[in-house]
Design a protein around this motif. Structure first.
Motif, short mmCIF file in Angstrom:
data_model
loop_
_atom_site.label_atom_id
_atom_site.label_comp_id
_atom_site.label_asym_id
_atom_site.label_seq_id
_atom_site.Cartn_x
_atom_site.Cartn_y
_atom_site.Cartn_z
N LEU A 181 0.94 -1.11 -0.02
CA LEU A 181 -0.05 -0.03 0.08
C LEU A 181 0.83 1.29 0.01
O LEU A 181 0.38 2.29 -0.61
N THR A 196 1.26 4.03 -3.03
CA THR A 196 1.07 5.32 -2.93
C THR A 196 2.16 6.22 -3.37
O THR A 196 2.30 7.40 -3.99
N VAL A 203 -5.61 6.08 2.31
CA VAL A 203 -4.60 5.39 2.48
C VAL A 203 -4.03 5.43 4.12
O VAL A 203 -3.73 4.47 4.72
#
Length: 860
Positions: free
Chosen positions: A174, A178, A208
Motif C-alpha cells: 500500500l 502510494t 491510505v
C-alpha cells in the motif's frame, strides 16, 4: 428463473430521488450529505431488487451482497462506481449466478456503473498480490442484503485473520503504490490543475492513511475498532479538508456528468463562483479559492508521514544506509529509519533546541517523526511570547540557510507553524496562489524551491551548472543570498501596487528582529529590490549591446552583488515551474553575467584602449585565432559593413564558418546551415536582403511546429544579409527523423526565394488545433527609442498562440521596418516578445511609432 426487470416506474423514482439529492447539494453544498444520501438510495434499491422475487430464491444456497470501497464507506459520489461483492461459502450455483446477473443488469439499466465481484470465503482469506485492490476494498466491507451470518464470518473471522497474517506485506504494498502515485504527480501537492482524488494531498491520501492505521490496529488486536483509528491531532486537521474535498468532488461529478476528478482552470473559476467550500456570503476569487484548496491539500498530505512508519522490506544495503543514519543520533535527537525523534519531548520548548532540531534536519536531510512534529506544534504556541525577543534568531537561522537541505528544513518549519511564529510576515504568502498558468507553486513553496535550487548546484550536473556552482562557492556571505530568496516575494501577500515594495517593507521589520548589520541589510535590500532586473534584461534586451551591459552594471555596482543577483535570478526562474529555466534561458543569464563581470572588472586604461580598437584589428585577431588558410583580406572584405556588435556576439570559429558559407554562395540561392547546440537548434541564413525576410523564415519554422527563441539580422556593405534563428524543436521532429533536417532547409530556401507563398502556407496548411486560453492576456505594446544605440525597441505582450510571431513580423515588414534582433519568450499563456527594429537604417520617428502601435494592437 424470471429476470428482474426495472420498470419505468422504478427508473422514474430513482431519477427523481437522484434529482432531489442533487437539488439539496446545490442548495447546501454539503458533500457529505450528498454522498451518504446517494449511498442510502442505492442501498434501498439494491435490497429491494434482491428481495423482489422471494419465491425464486427458495432453496438457493447462501449468498450475501456486500458493499465495498467507497460504496462500503457510504461515500458514493454522484458518478462513482458501485462496488458490489457477491459472497458465498462455496462456488455459487447456476441458480445463484442468474440471480446475481439479474441484479447487476437491473442496476446497469439504471445507468449505474456497477463493478461486481463474485468470491467465496476462501477467496477472501487470501492475499491477492496481482489484485491488491480487492484485499484493500475488503477493509471497507458493509452488509447490504442476503445471508447476514455469512457476512459476519467474513468480517469477524476471515478479514482479521487475513490482515494479521499479511499485515506487513499489505502495508508495504500500500505504501509502495502510494509512493508510485505521488511520483506520477511530481511528489508535490502543487499542481496547476490537480486531480483532487489521486494527487498528493487528495482524497486517496486520506484513505491510505486510514487503511494503514486500520491494518495496524487489526494486526494488534484482531478486532475491528469502534471509532476512527487515525491519530486525534491528524484527524482534527483533516476534518475541514475532507468536508471541502467532498463538496468539491460532488460539484465536479455533477458539473461534468462523469467520474472526472481533474480540477481544470475553468472548473476552478466555476467552483469559486459557486462558493464550493466557502462560507455563505463570502465570495472568493479563483486565486483565493485555490489558496484554500492548497491549504486543505497540505493538511491531508501531512497524513503521509504514516507511510514512513510502515515496516519496510529493504535490501541489506538499504538497512546499512539507514543504520548509518541512526549513528547521527546525539544527546537531543535520535534517528530511527530516517526519522528524527526527540529524546525529551519537552525539550523543544527551548527555542535554541527548536532551531537545533531544524539545523539537524538541514544538515542531514532527515524527516521529523509524526510525534516530533506534534511536539513542535505544541511548543510553538507556548513560546509565542518569547519569539520576537529571541536574540539568537539570525545566528541560528543563518546556520539553517547555508546547509544543503535548507529547503526541507524550512518547509518543515513552515508546516509546523514555527516559521510564521518568528516571521509573521511570511504568513501573508502561506499557500498564496499566482493564477497565471505559469507559476506551478504557491508563493511560499516557490521560495523554498528557489533555495533548494541553489543548494542542488553542488549535485553532479552539466558544464553550465558547474559554472553557476563556482559563482556560488565564491560568494563571501551566501546566507544573505538565501535570506533574500526567502523574503523576495513576501510582498505578494500584501496590498501594494508593486510586490517588490511590499517585500521591502516586510523585510525592514524582519531586519530589526534579526538584528542584522547595516551593510548586510543593504545587500539583502538590493537583492529584493533588483530580483526581477537581471531576468528582464536577459530575456528582454540585446545583452550584446554594450549600452545595455553598461546600464545594467551601473545598477548593480559591484562584482559581489552581480554574483548574488545572478544566482538569485537563476534560482528564481527555475522555481517558477520545472520547465521555466530552459537551457536557452540559463545560457543567456550566464552570458549577461559574463559580459557584466568583464565590464565591472576592467580598468579605466583597458576601457580607453578598447574604445580605440578598430574593427580591422579585431578581425586580425579573429584570423590569427582560427585556421591559417583563411585569407584575411577576403575575410575583411566580407565583414566590411557588419556592425561591431556582430564581432562581439560570435566566436571566431562561428565568424569563419559564416565566411566559408559566403565563399560557397553563388549570390542568388540562399545558403542555409542548421546545427544543434545547448538544447536548441540554430539556423544560419546567408542571402540577399529582401522584404519580409524575417516573416518568411518565422512562418516556415512555425509551420513546422518550431518555437523560435531569438533571431538576429546583420548586413554588410555589399548588401549580403546574415540572419540567425534559434529555436526549440517542440515535437522532436528533427531529433527523431534526422532526414527531416534536409527537408526543413529546402522549405526555408523555397520560402526565402519566393517559391513558397508563406502567407498561403499559414492560411491554408498551418491550422493548429484551436484551444480556449486558460488565462486571458490583455495585449500591450511599449516602444522605446532611447534604450538602444542603434534601434527602436518594441516590447509586445500578448496572448500566446500558434503563428503569433509570423503575424507580428508580417505587420512590421508591411510598415517597411527591418528586424535587427528578436527575443522571444513565453510565460504560461503570455507571449513576451521584444524586437529591435530600424527603418531606412535608423530609428523610427514618432509618426511611424504611432502607426506601428495602432497596426499591432489591431492585429492582437
Amino acid at each position: 428463473m424470471p429476470v428482474t426487470v426495472v420498470s419505468f416506474t422504478t427508473q422514474d423514482l430513482f431519477r427523481t430521488e437522484c434529482e432531489k439529492i442533487r437539488a439539496r447539494f446545490e442548495e447546501s453544498r454539503d458533500g457529505h450529505a450528498a454522498v451518504h444520501g446517494r449511498s442510502d438510495l442505492i442501498d434501498k434499491l439494491t435490497t429491494q431488487l434482491w428481495d423482489s422475487d422471494l419465491e425464486s430464491r427458495k432453496g438457493m444456497e447462501e449468498v450475501c451482497v456486500v458493499a465495498l470501497g467507497g460504496y462500503g464507506r457510504q461515500t458514493l459520489f454522484p458518478c462513482s462506481d458501485v462496488d458490489l461483492l457477491f459472497l458465498s461459502a462455496s462456488s455459487p450455483s447456476e441458480h445463484a449466478q442468474k440471480q446475481i446477473r439479474s441484479l447487476c443488469q437491473a442496476l446497469w439499466d439504471l445507468h449505474l456503473r456497477v463493478s461486481p465481484s463474485t468470491r467465496t470465503l476462501d477467496d477472501c482469506s487470501k492475499l491477492h498480490r496481482d489484485n491488491l485492490e480487492f484485499n484493500i476494498s475488503l477493509l471497507d466491507c458493509r452488509y447490504l442484503c442476503g445471508d447476514r451470518v455469512l457476512f459476519e464470518r467474513l468480517r469477524e473471522q476471515i478479514i482479521p485473520r487475513m490482515v494479521a497474517r499479511d499485515a506487513n506485506e499489505l502495508m508495504q504494498r500500500l505504501a509502495d503504490l502510494t509512493r508510485e502515485r505521488h511520483k506520477k504527480y511530481g511528489q508535490t501537492i502543487f499542481q496547476l490543475e490537480p486531480n483532487i482524488k489521486d494527487c498528493p494531498g487528495g482524497m486517496r491520501d486520506y484513505q491510505v492513511a486510514y487503511w494503514l492505521t486500520l491494518v495496524s490496529e487489526l494486526e494488534k488486536t484482531g478486532a475491528w475498532p469502534t471509532e476512527n483509528v487515525l491519530p486525534a491531532t491528524l484527524r482534527k486537521d483533516c476534518s475541514a479538508a475532507l468536508d471541502f474535498l467532498s463538496a468539491l468532488r460532488c460539484f465536479l461529478h455533477y458539473r461534468q456528468g462523469r467520474d472526472l476528478n481533474g480540477l481544470t482552470y475553468e472548473l476552478q473559476s466555476e467552483a469559486a463562483a459557486a462558493g464550493i467550500g466557502v462560507a455563505a456570503g463570502a465570495p472568493a476569487t479563483p486565486s483565493e479559492w485555490m489558496r484554500g484548496y492548497f491549504r486543505h491539500a497540505r493538511a491531508i498530505y501531512r497524513l503521509t508521514v504514516l507511510l514512513d512508519e510502515v515496516p519496510q522490506a529493504r535490501s541489506g544495503l538499504y538497512r546499512l544506509f539507514e543504520n548509518r543514519k541512526s549513528r547521527l543520533s546525539n544527546a537531543d535527537f535520535s534517528v530511527v529509519d530516517g526519522r528524527v525523534f526527540l529524546r525529551q519531548l519537552s525539550s523543544v520548548e527551548d527555542p535554541s533546541v527548536l532551531f537545533s532540531l531544524f539545523e539537524f534536519v538541514a544538515r542531514h536531510g532527515l524527516k521529523l517523526s509524526a510525534e516530533t512534529e506534534r511536539c513542535v506544534e505544541a511548543a510553538a504556541s507556548s513560546i509565542q511570547q518569547r519569539a520576537n525577543q529571541y536574540s539568537e534568531l539570525w545566528v541560528q537561522l543563518r546556520r539553517i540557510l547555508i546547509l544543503p537541505h535548507a529547503g526541507a528544513a524550512l518547509r518543515a518549519m513552515h508546516r509546523t507553524g514555527l516559521l510564521v511564529l518568528f516571521f509573521s510576515e511570511f504568513g501573508a504568502i502561506d499557500s498564496l496562489v499566482i493564477r497565471d498558468y505559469y507559476h506551478r507553486y504557491t508563493v511560499d513553496e516557490h521560495s523554498f524551491v528557489a533555495i533548494e535550487n541553489l543548494h542542488t548546484l553542488h549535485a553532479p550536473g552539466d558544464d553550465l551548472q558547474r559554472r553557476f556552482r563556482d559563482v556560488l562557492d565564491g560568494i563571501e556571505k551566501p546566507e544573505l543570498l538565501f535570506l533574500a530568496l526567502l523574503l523576495h516575494d513576501v510582498g505578494k501577500g500584501v496590498e501594494t501596487p508593486n510586490h517588490v515594495d511590499g517585500s521591502l517593507q516586510a523585510a525592514e521589520k524582519i531586519f530589526q528582529r534579526l538584528r542584522l548589520e547595516i551593510d548586510d541589510q543593504d545587500t539583502v535590500r538590493f537583492l529584493i529590490a533588483s530580483h526581477l532586473r537581471m531576468s528582464a534584461t536577459a530575456t528582454g534586451r540585446d545583452i550584446f549591446d554594450p549600452k545595455v551591459v553598461q546600464e545594467f552594471c551601473d545598477s548593480v555596482g559591484t562584482t559581489e552583488r552581480l554574483k548574488m543577483l545572478t544566482l538569485l535570478t537563476y534560482a528564481d526562474i527555475k522555481a517558477v515551474n520545472p520547465e521555466a529555466l530552459t537551457p536557452w534561458k540559463a545560457e543567456i543569464i550566464w552570458q549577461l553575467y559574463a559580459a557584466s563581470s568583464n565590464y565591472l572588472s576592467r580598468t579605466v586604461d583597458d576601457q580607453r584602449v578598447d574604445a580605440q580598437t578598430s574593427n580591422e584589428e579585431h578581425i586580425k585577431r579573429i584570423v590569427s585565432a582560427t585556421s591559417p588558410d583563411v585569407d584575411s583580406k577576403k575575410l575583411i572584405s566580407f565583414l566590411e559593413g557588419f556592425p561591431k556588435r556582430y564581432l562581439l556576439t560570435h566566436a571566431p570559429d562561428e565568424i569563419v564558418s559564416h565566411y566559408r558559407m559566403h565563399q560557397h554562395w553563388n549570390g542568388v540561392e540562399p545558403q542555409i546551415d542548421l546545427l544543434k547546440q545547448n538544447g536548441y537548434y540554430q539556423v544560419v541564413l546567408l542571402t540577399l536582403d529582401r522584404p519580409a525576410l524575417f516573416a518568411r523564415v518565422a512562418g516556415t519554422l512555425s509551420s513546422w511546429g518550431m518555437n523560435i527563441l531569438k533571431a538576429e539580422a546583420f548586413s554588410n556593405k555589399a548588401g549580403t544579409v546574415l540572419d540567425t534563428f534559434r529555436f526549440v524543436d517542440l515535437f522532436r521532429t528533427l531529433d527523431i527523423n534526422p532526414t527531416e533536417k534536409a527537408r526543413l532547409k529546402r522549405s526555408l530556401a523555397h520560402s526565402v526565394s519566393g517559391e513558397i507563398d508563406v502567407r498561403e502556407l499559414m492560411e491554408t496548411k498551418f491550422k493548429p488545433t484551436a484551444k480556449t486560453p486558460k488565462v486571458k492576456i490583455q495585449p500591450s505594446i511599449h516602444i522605446d527609442g532611447k534604450c538602444s544605440s542603434h534601434s527602436t525597441v518594441v516590447e509586445i505582450t500578448a496572448q500566446d498562440r500558434p503563428g503569433l510571431l509570423y503575424d507580428i513580423s508580417s505587420d512590421l515588414a508591411e510598415l517597411g521596418c527591418n528586424i535587427e534582433v528578436a527575443i522571444i519568450d513565453t510565460q504560461g499563456q503570455s507571449a513576451i516578445d521584444v524586437f529591435y527594429v530600424t527603418h531606412v537604417g535608423g530609428k523610427l520617428d514618432a509618426a511611424l511609432q504611432d502607426k506601428m502601435r495602432d497596426a499591432l494592437l489591431q492585429r492582437l
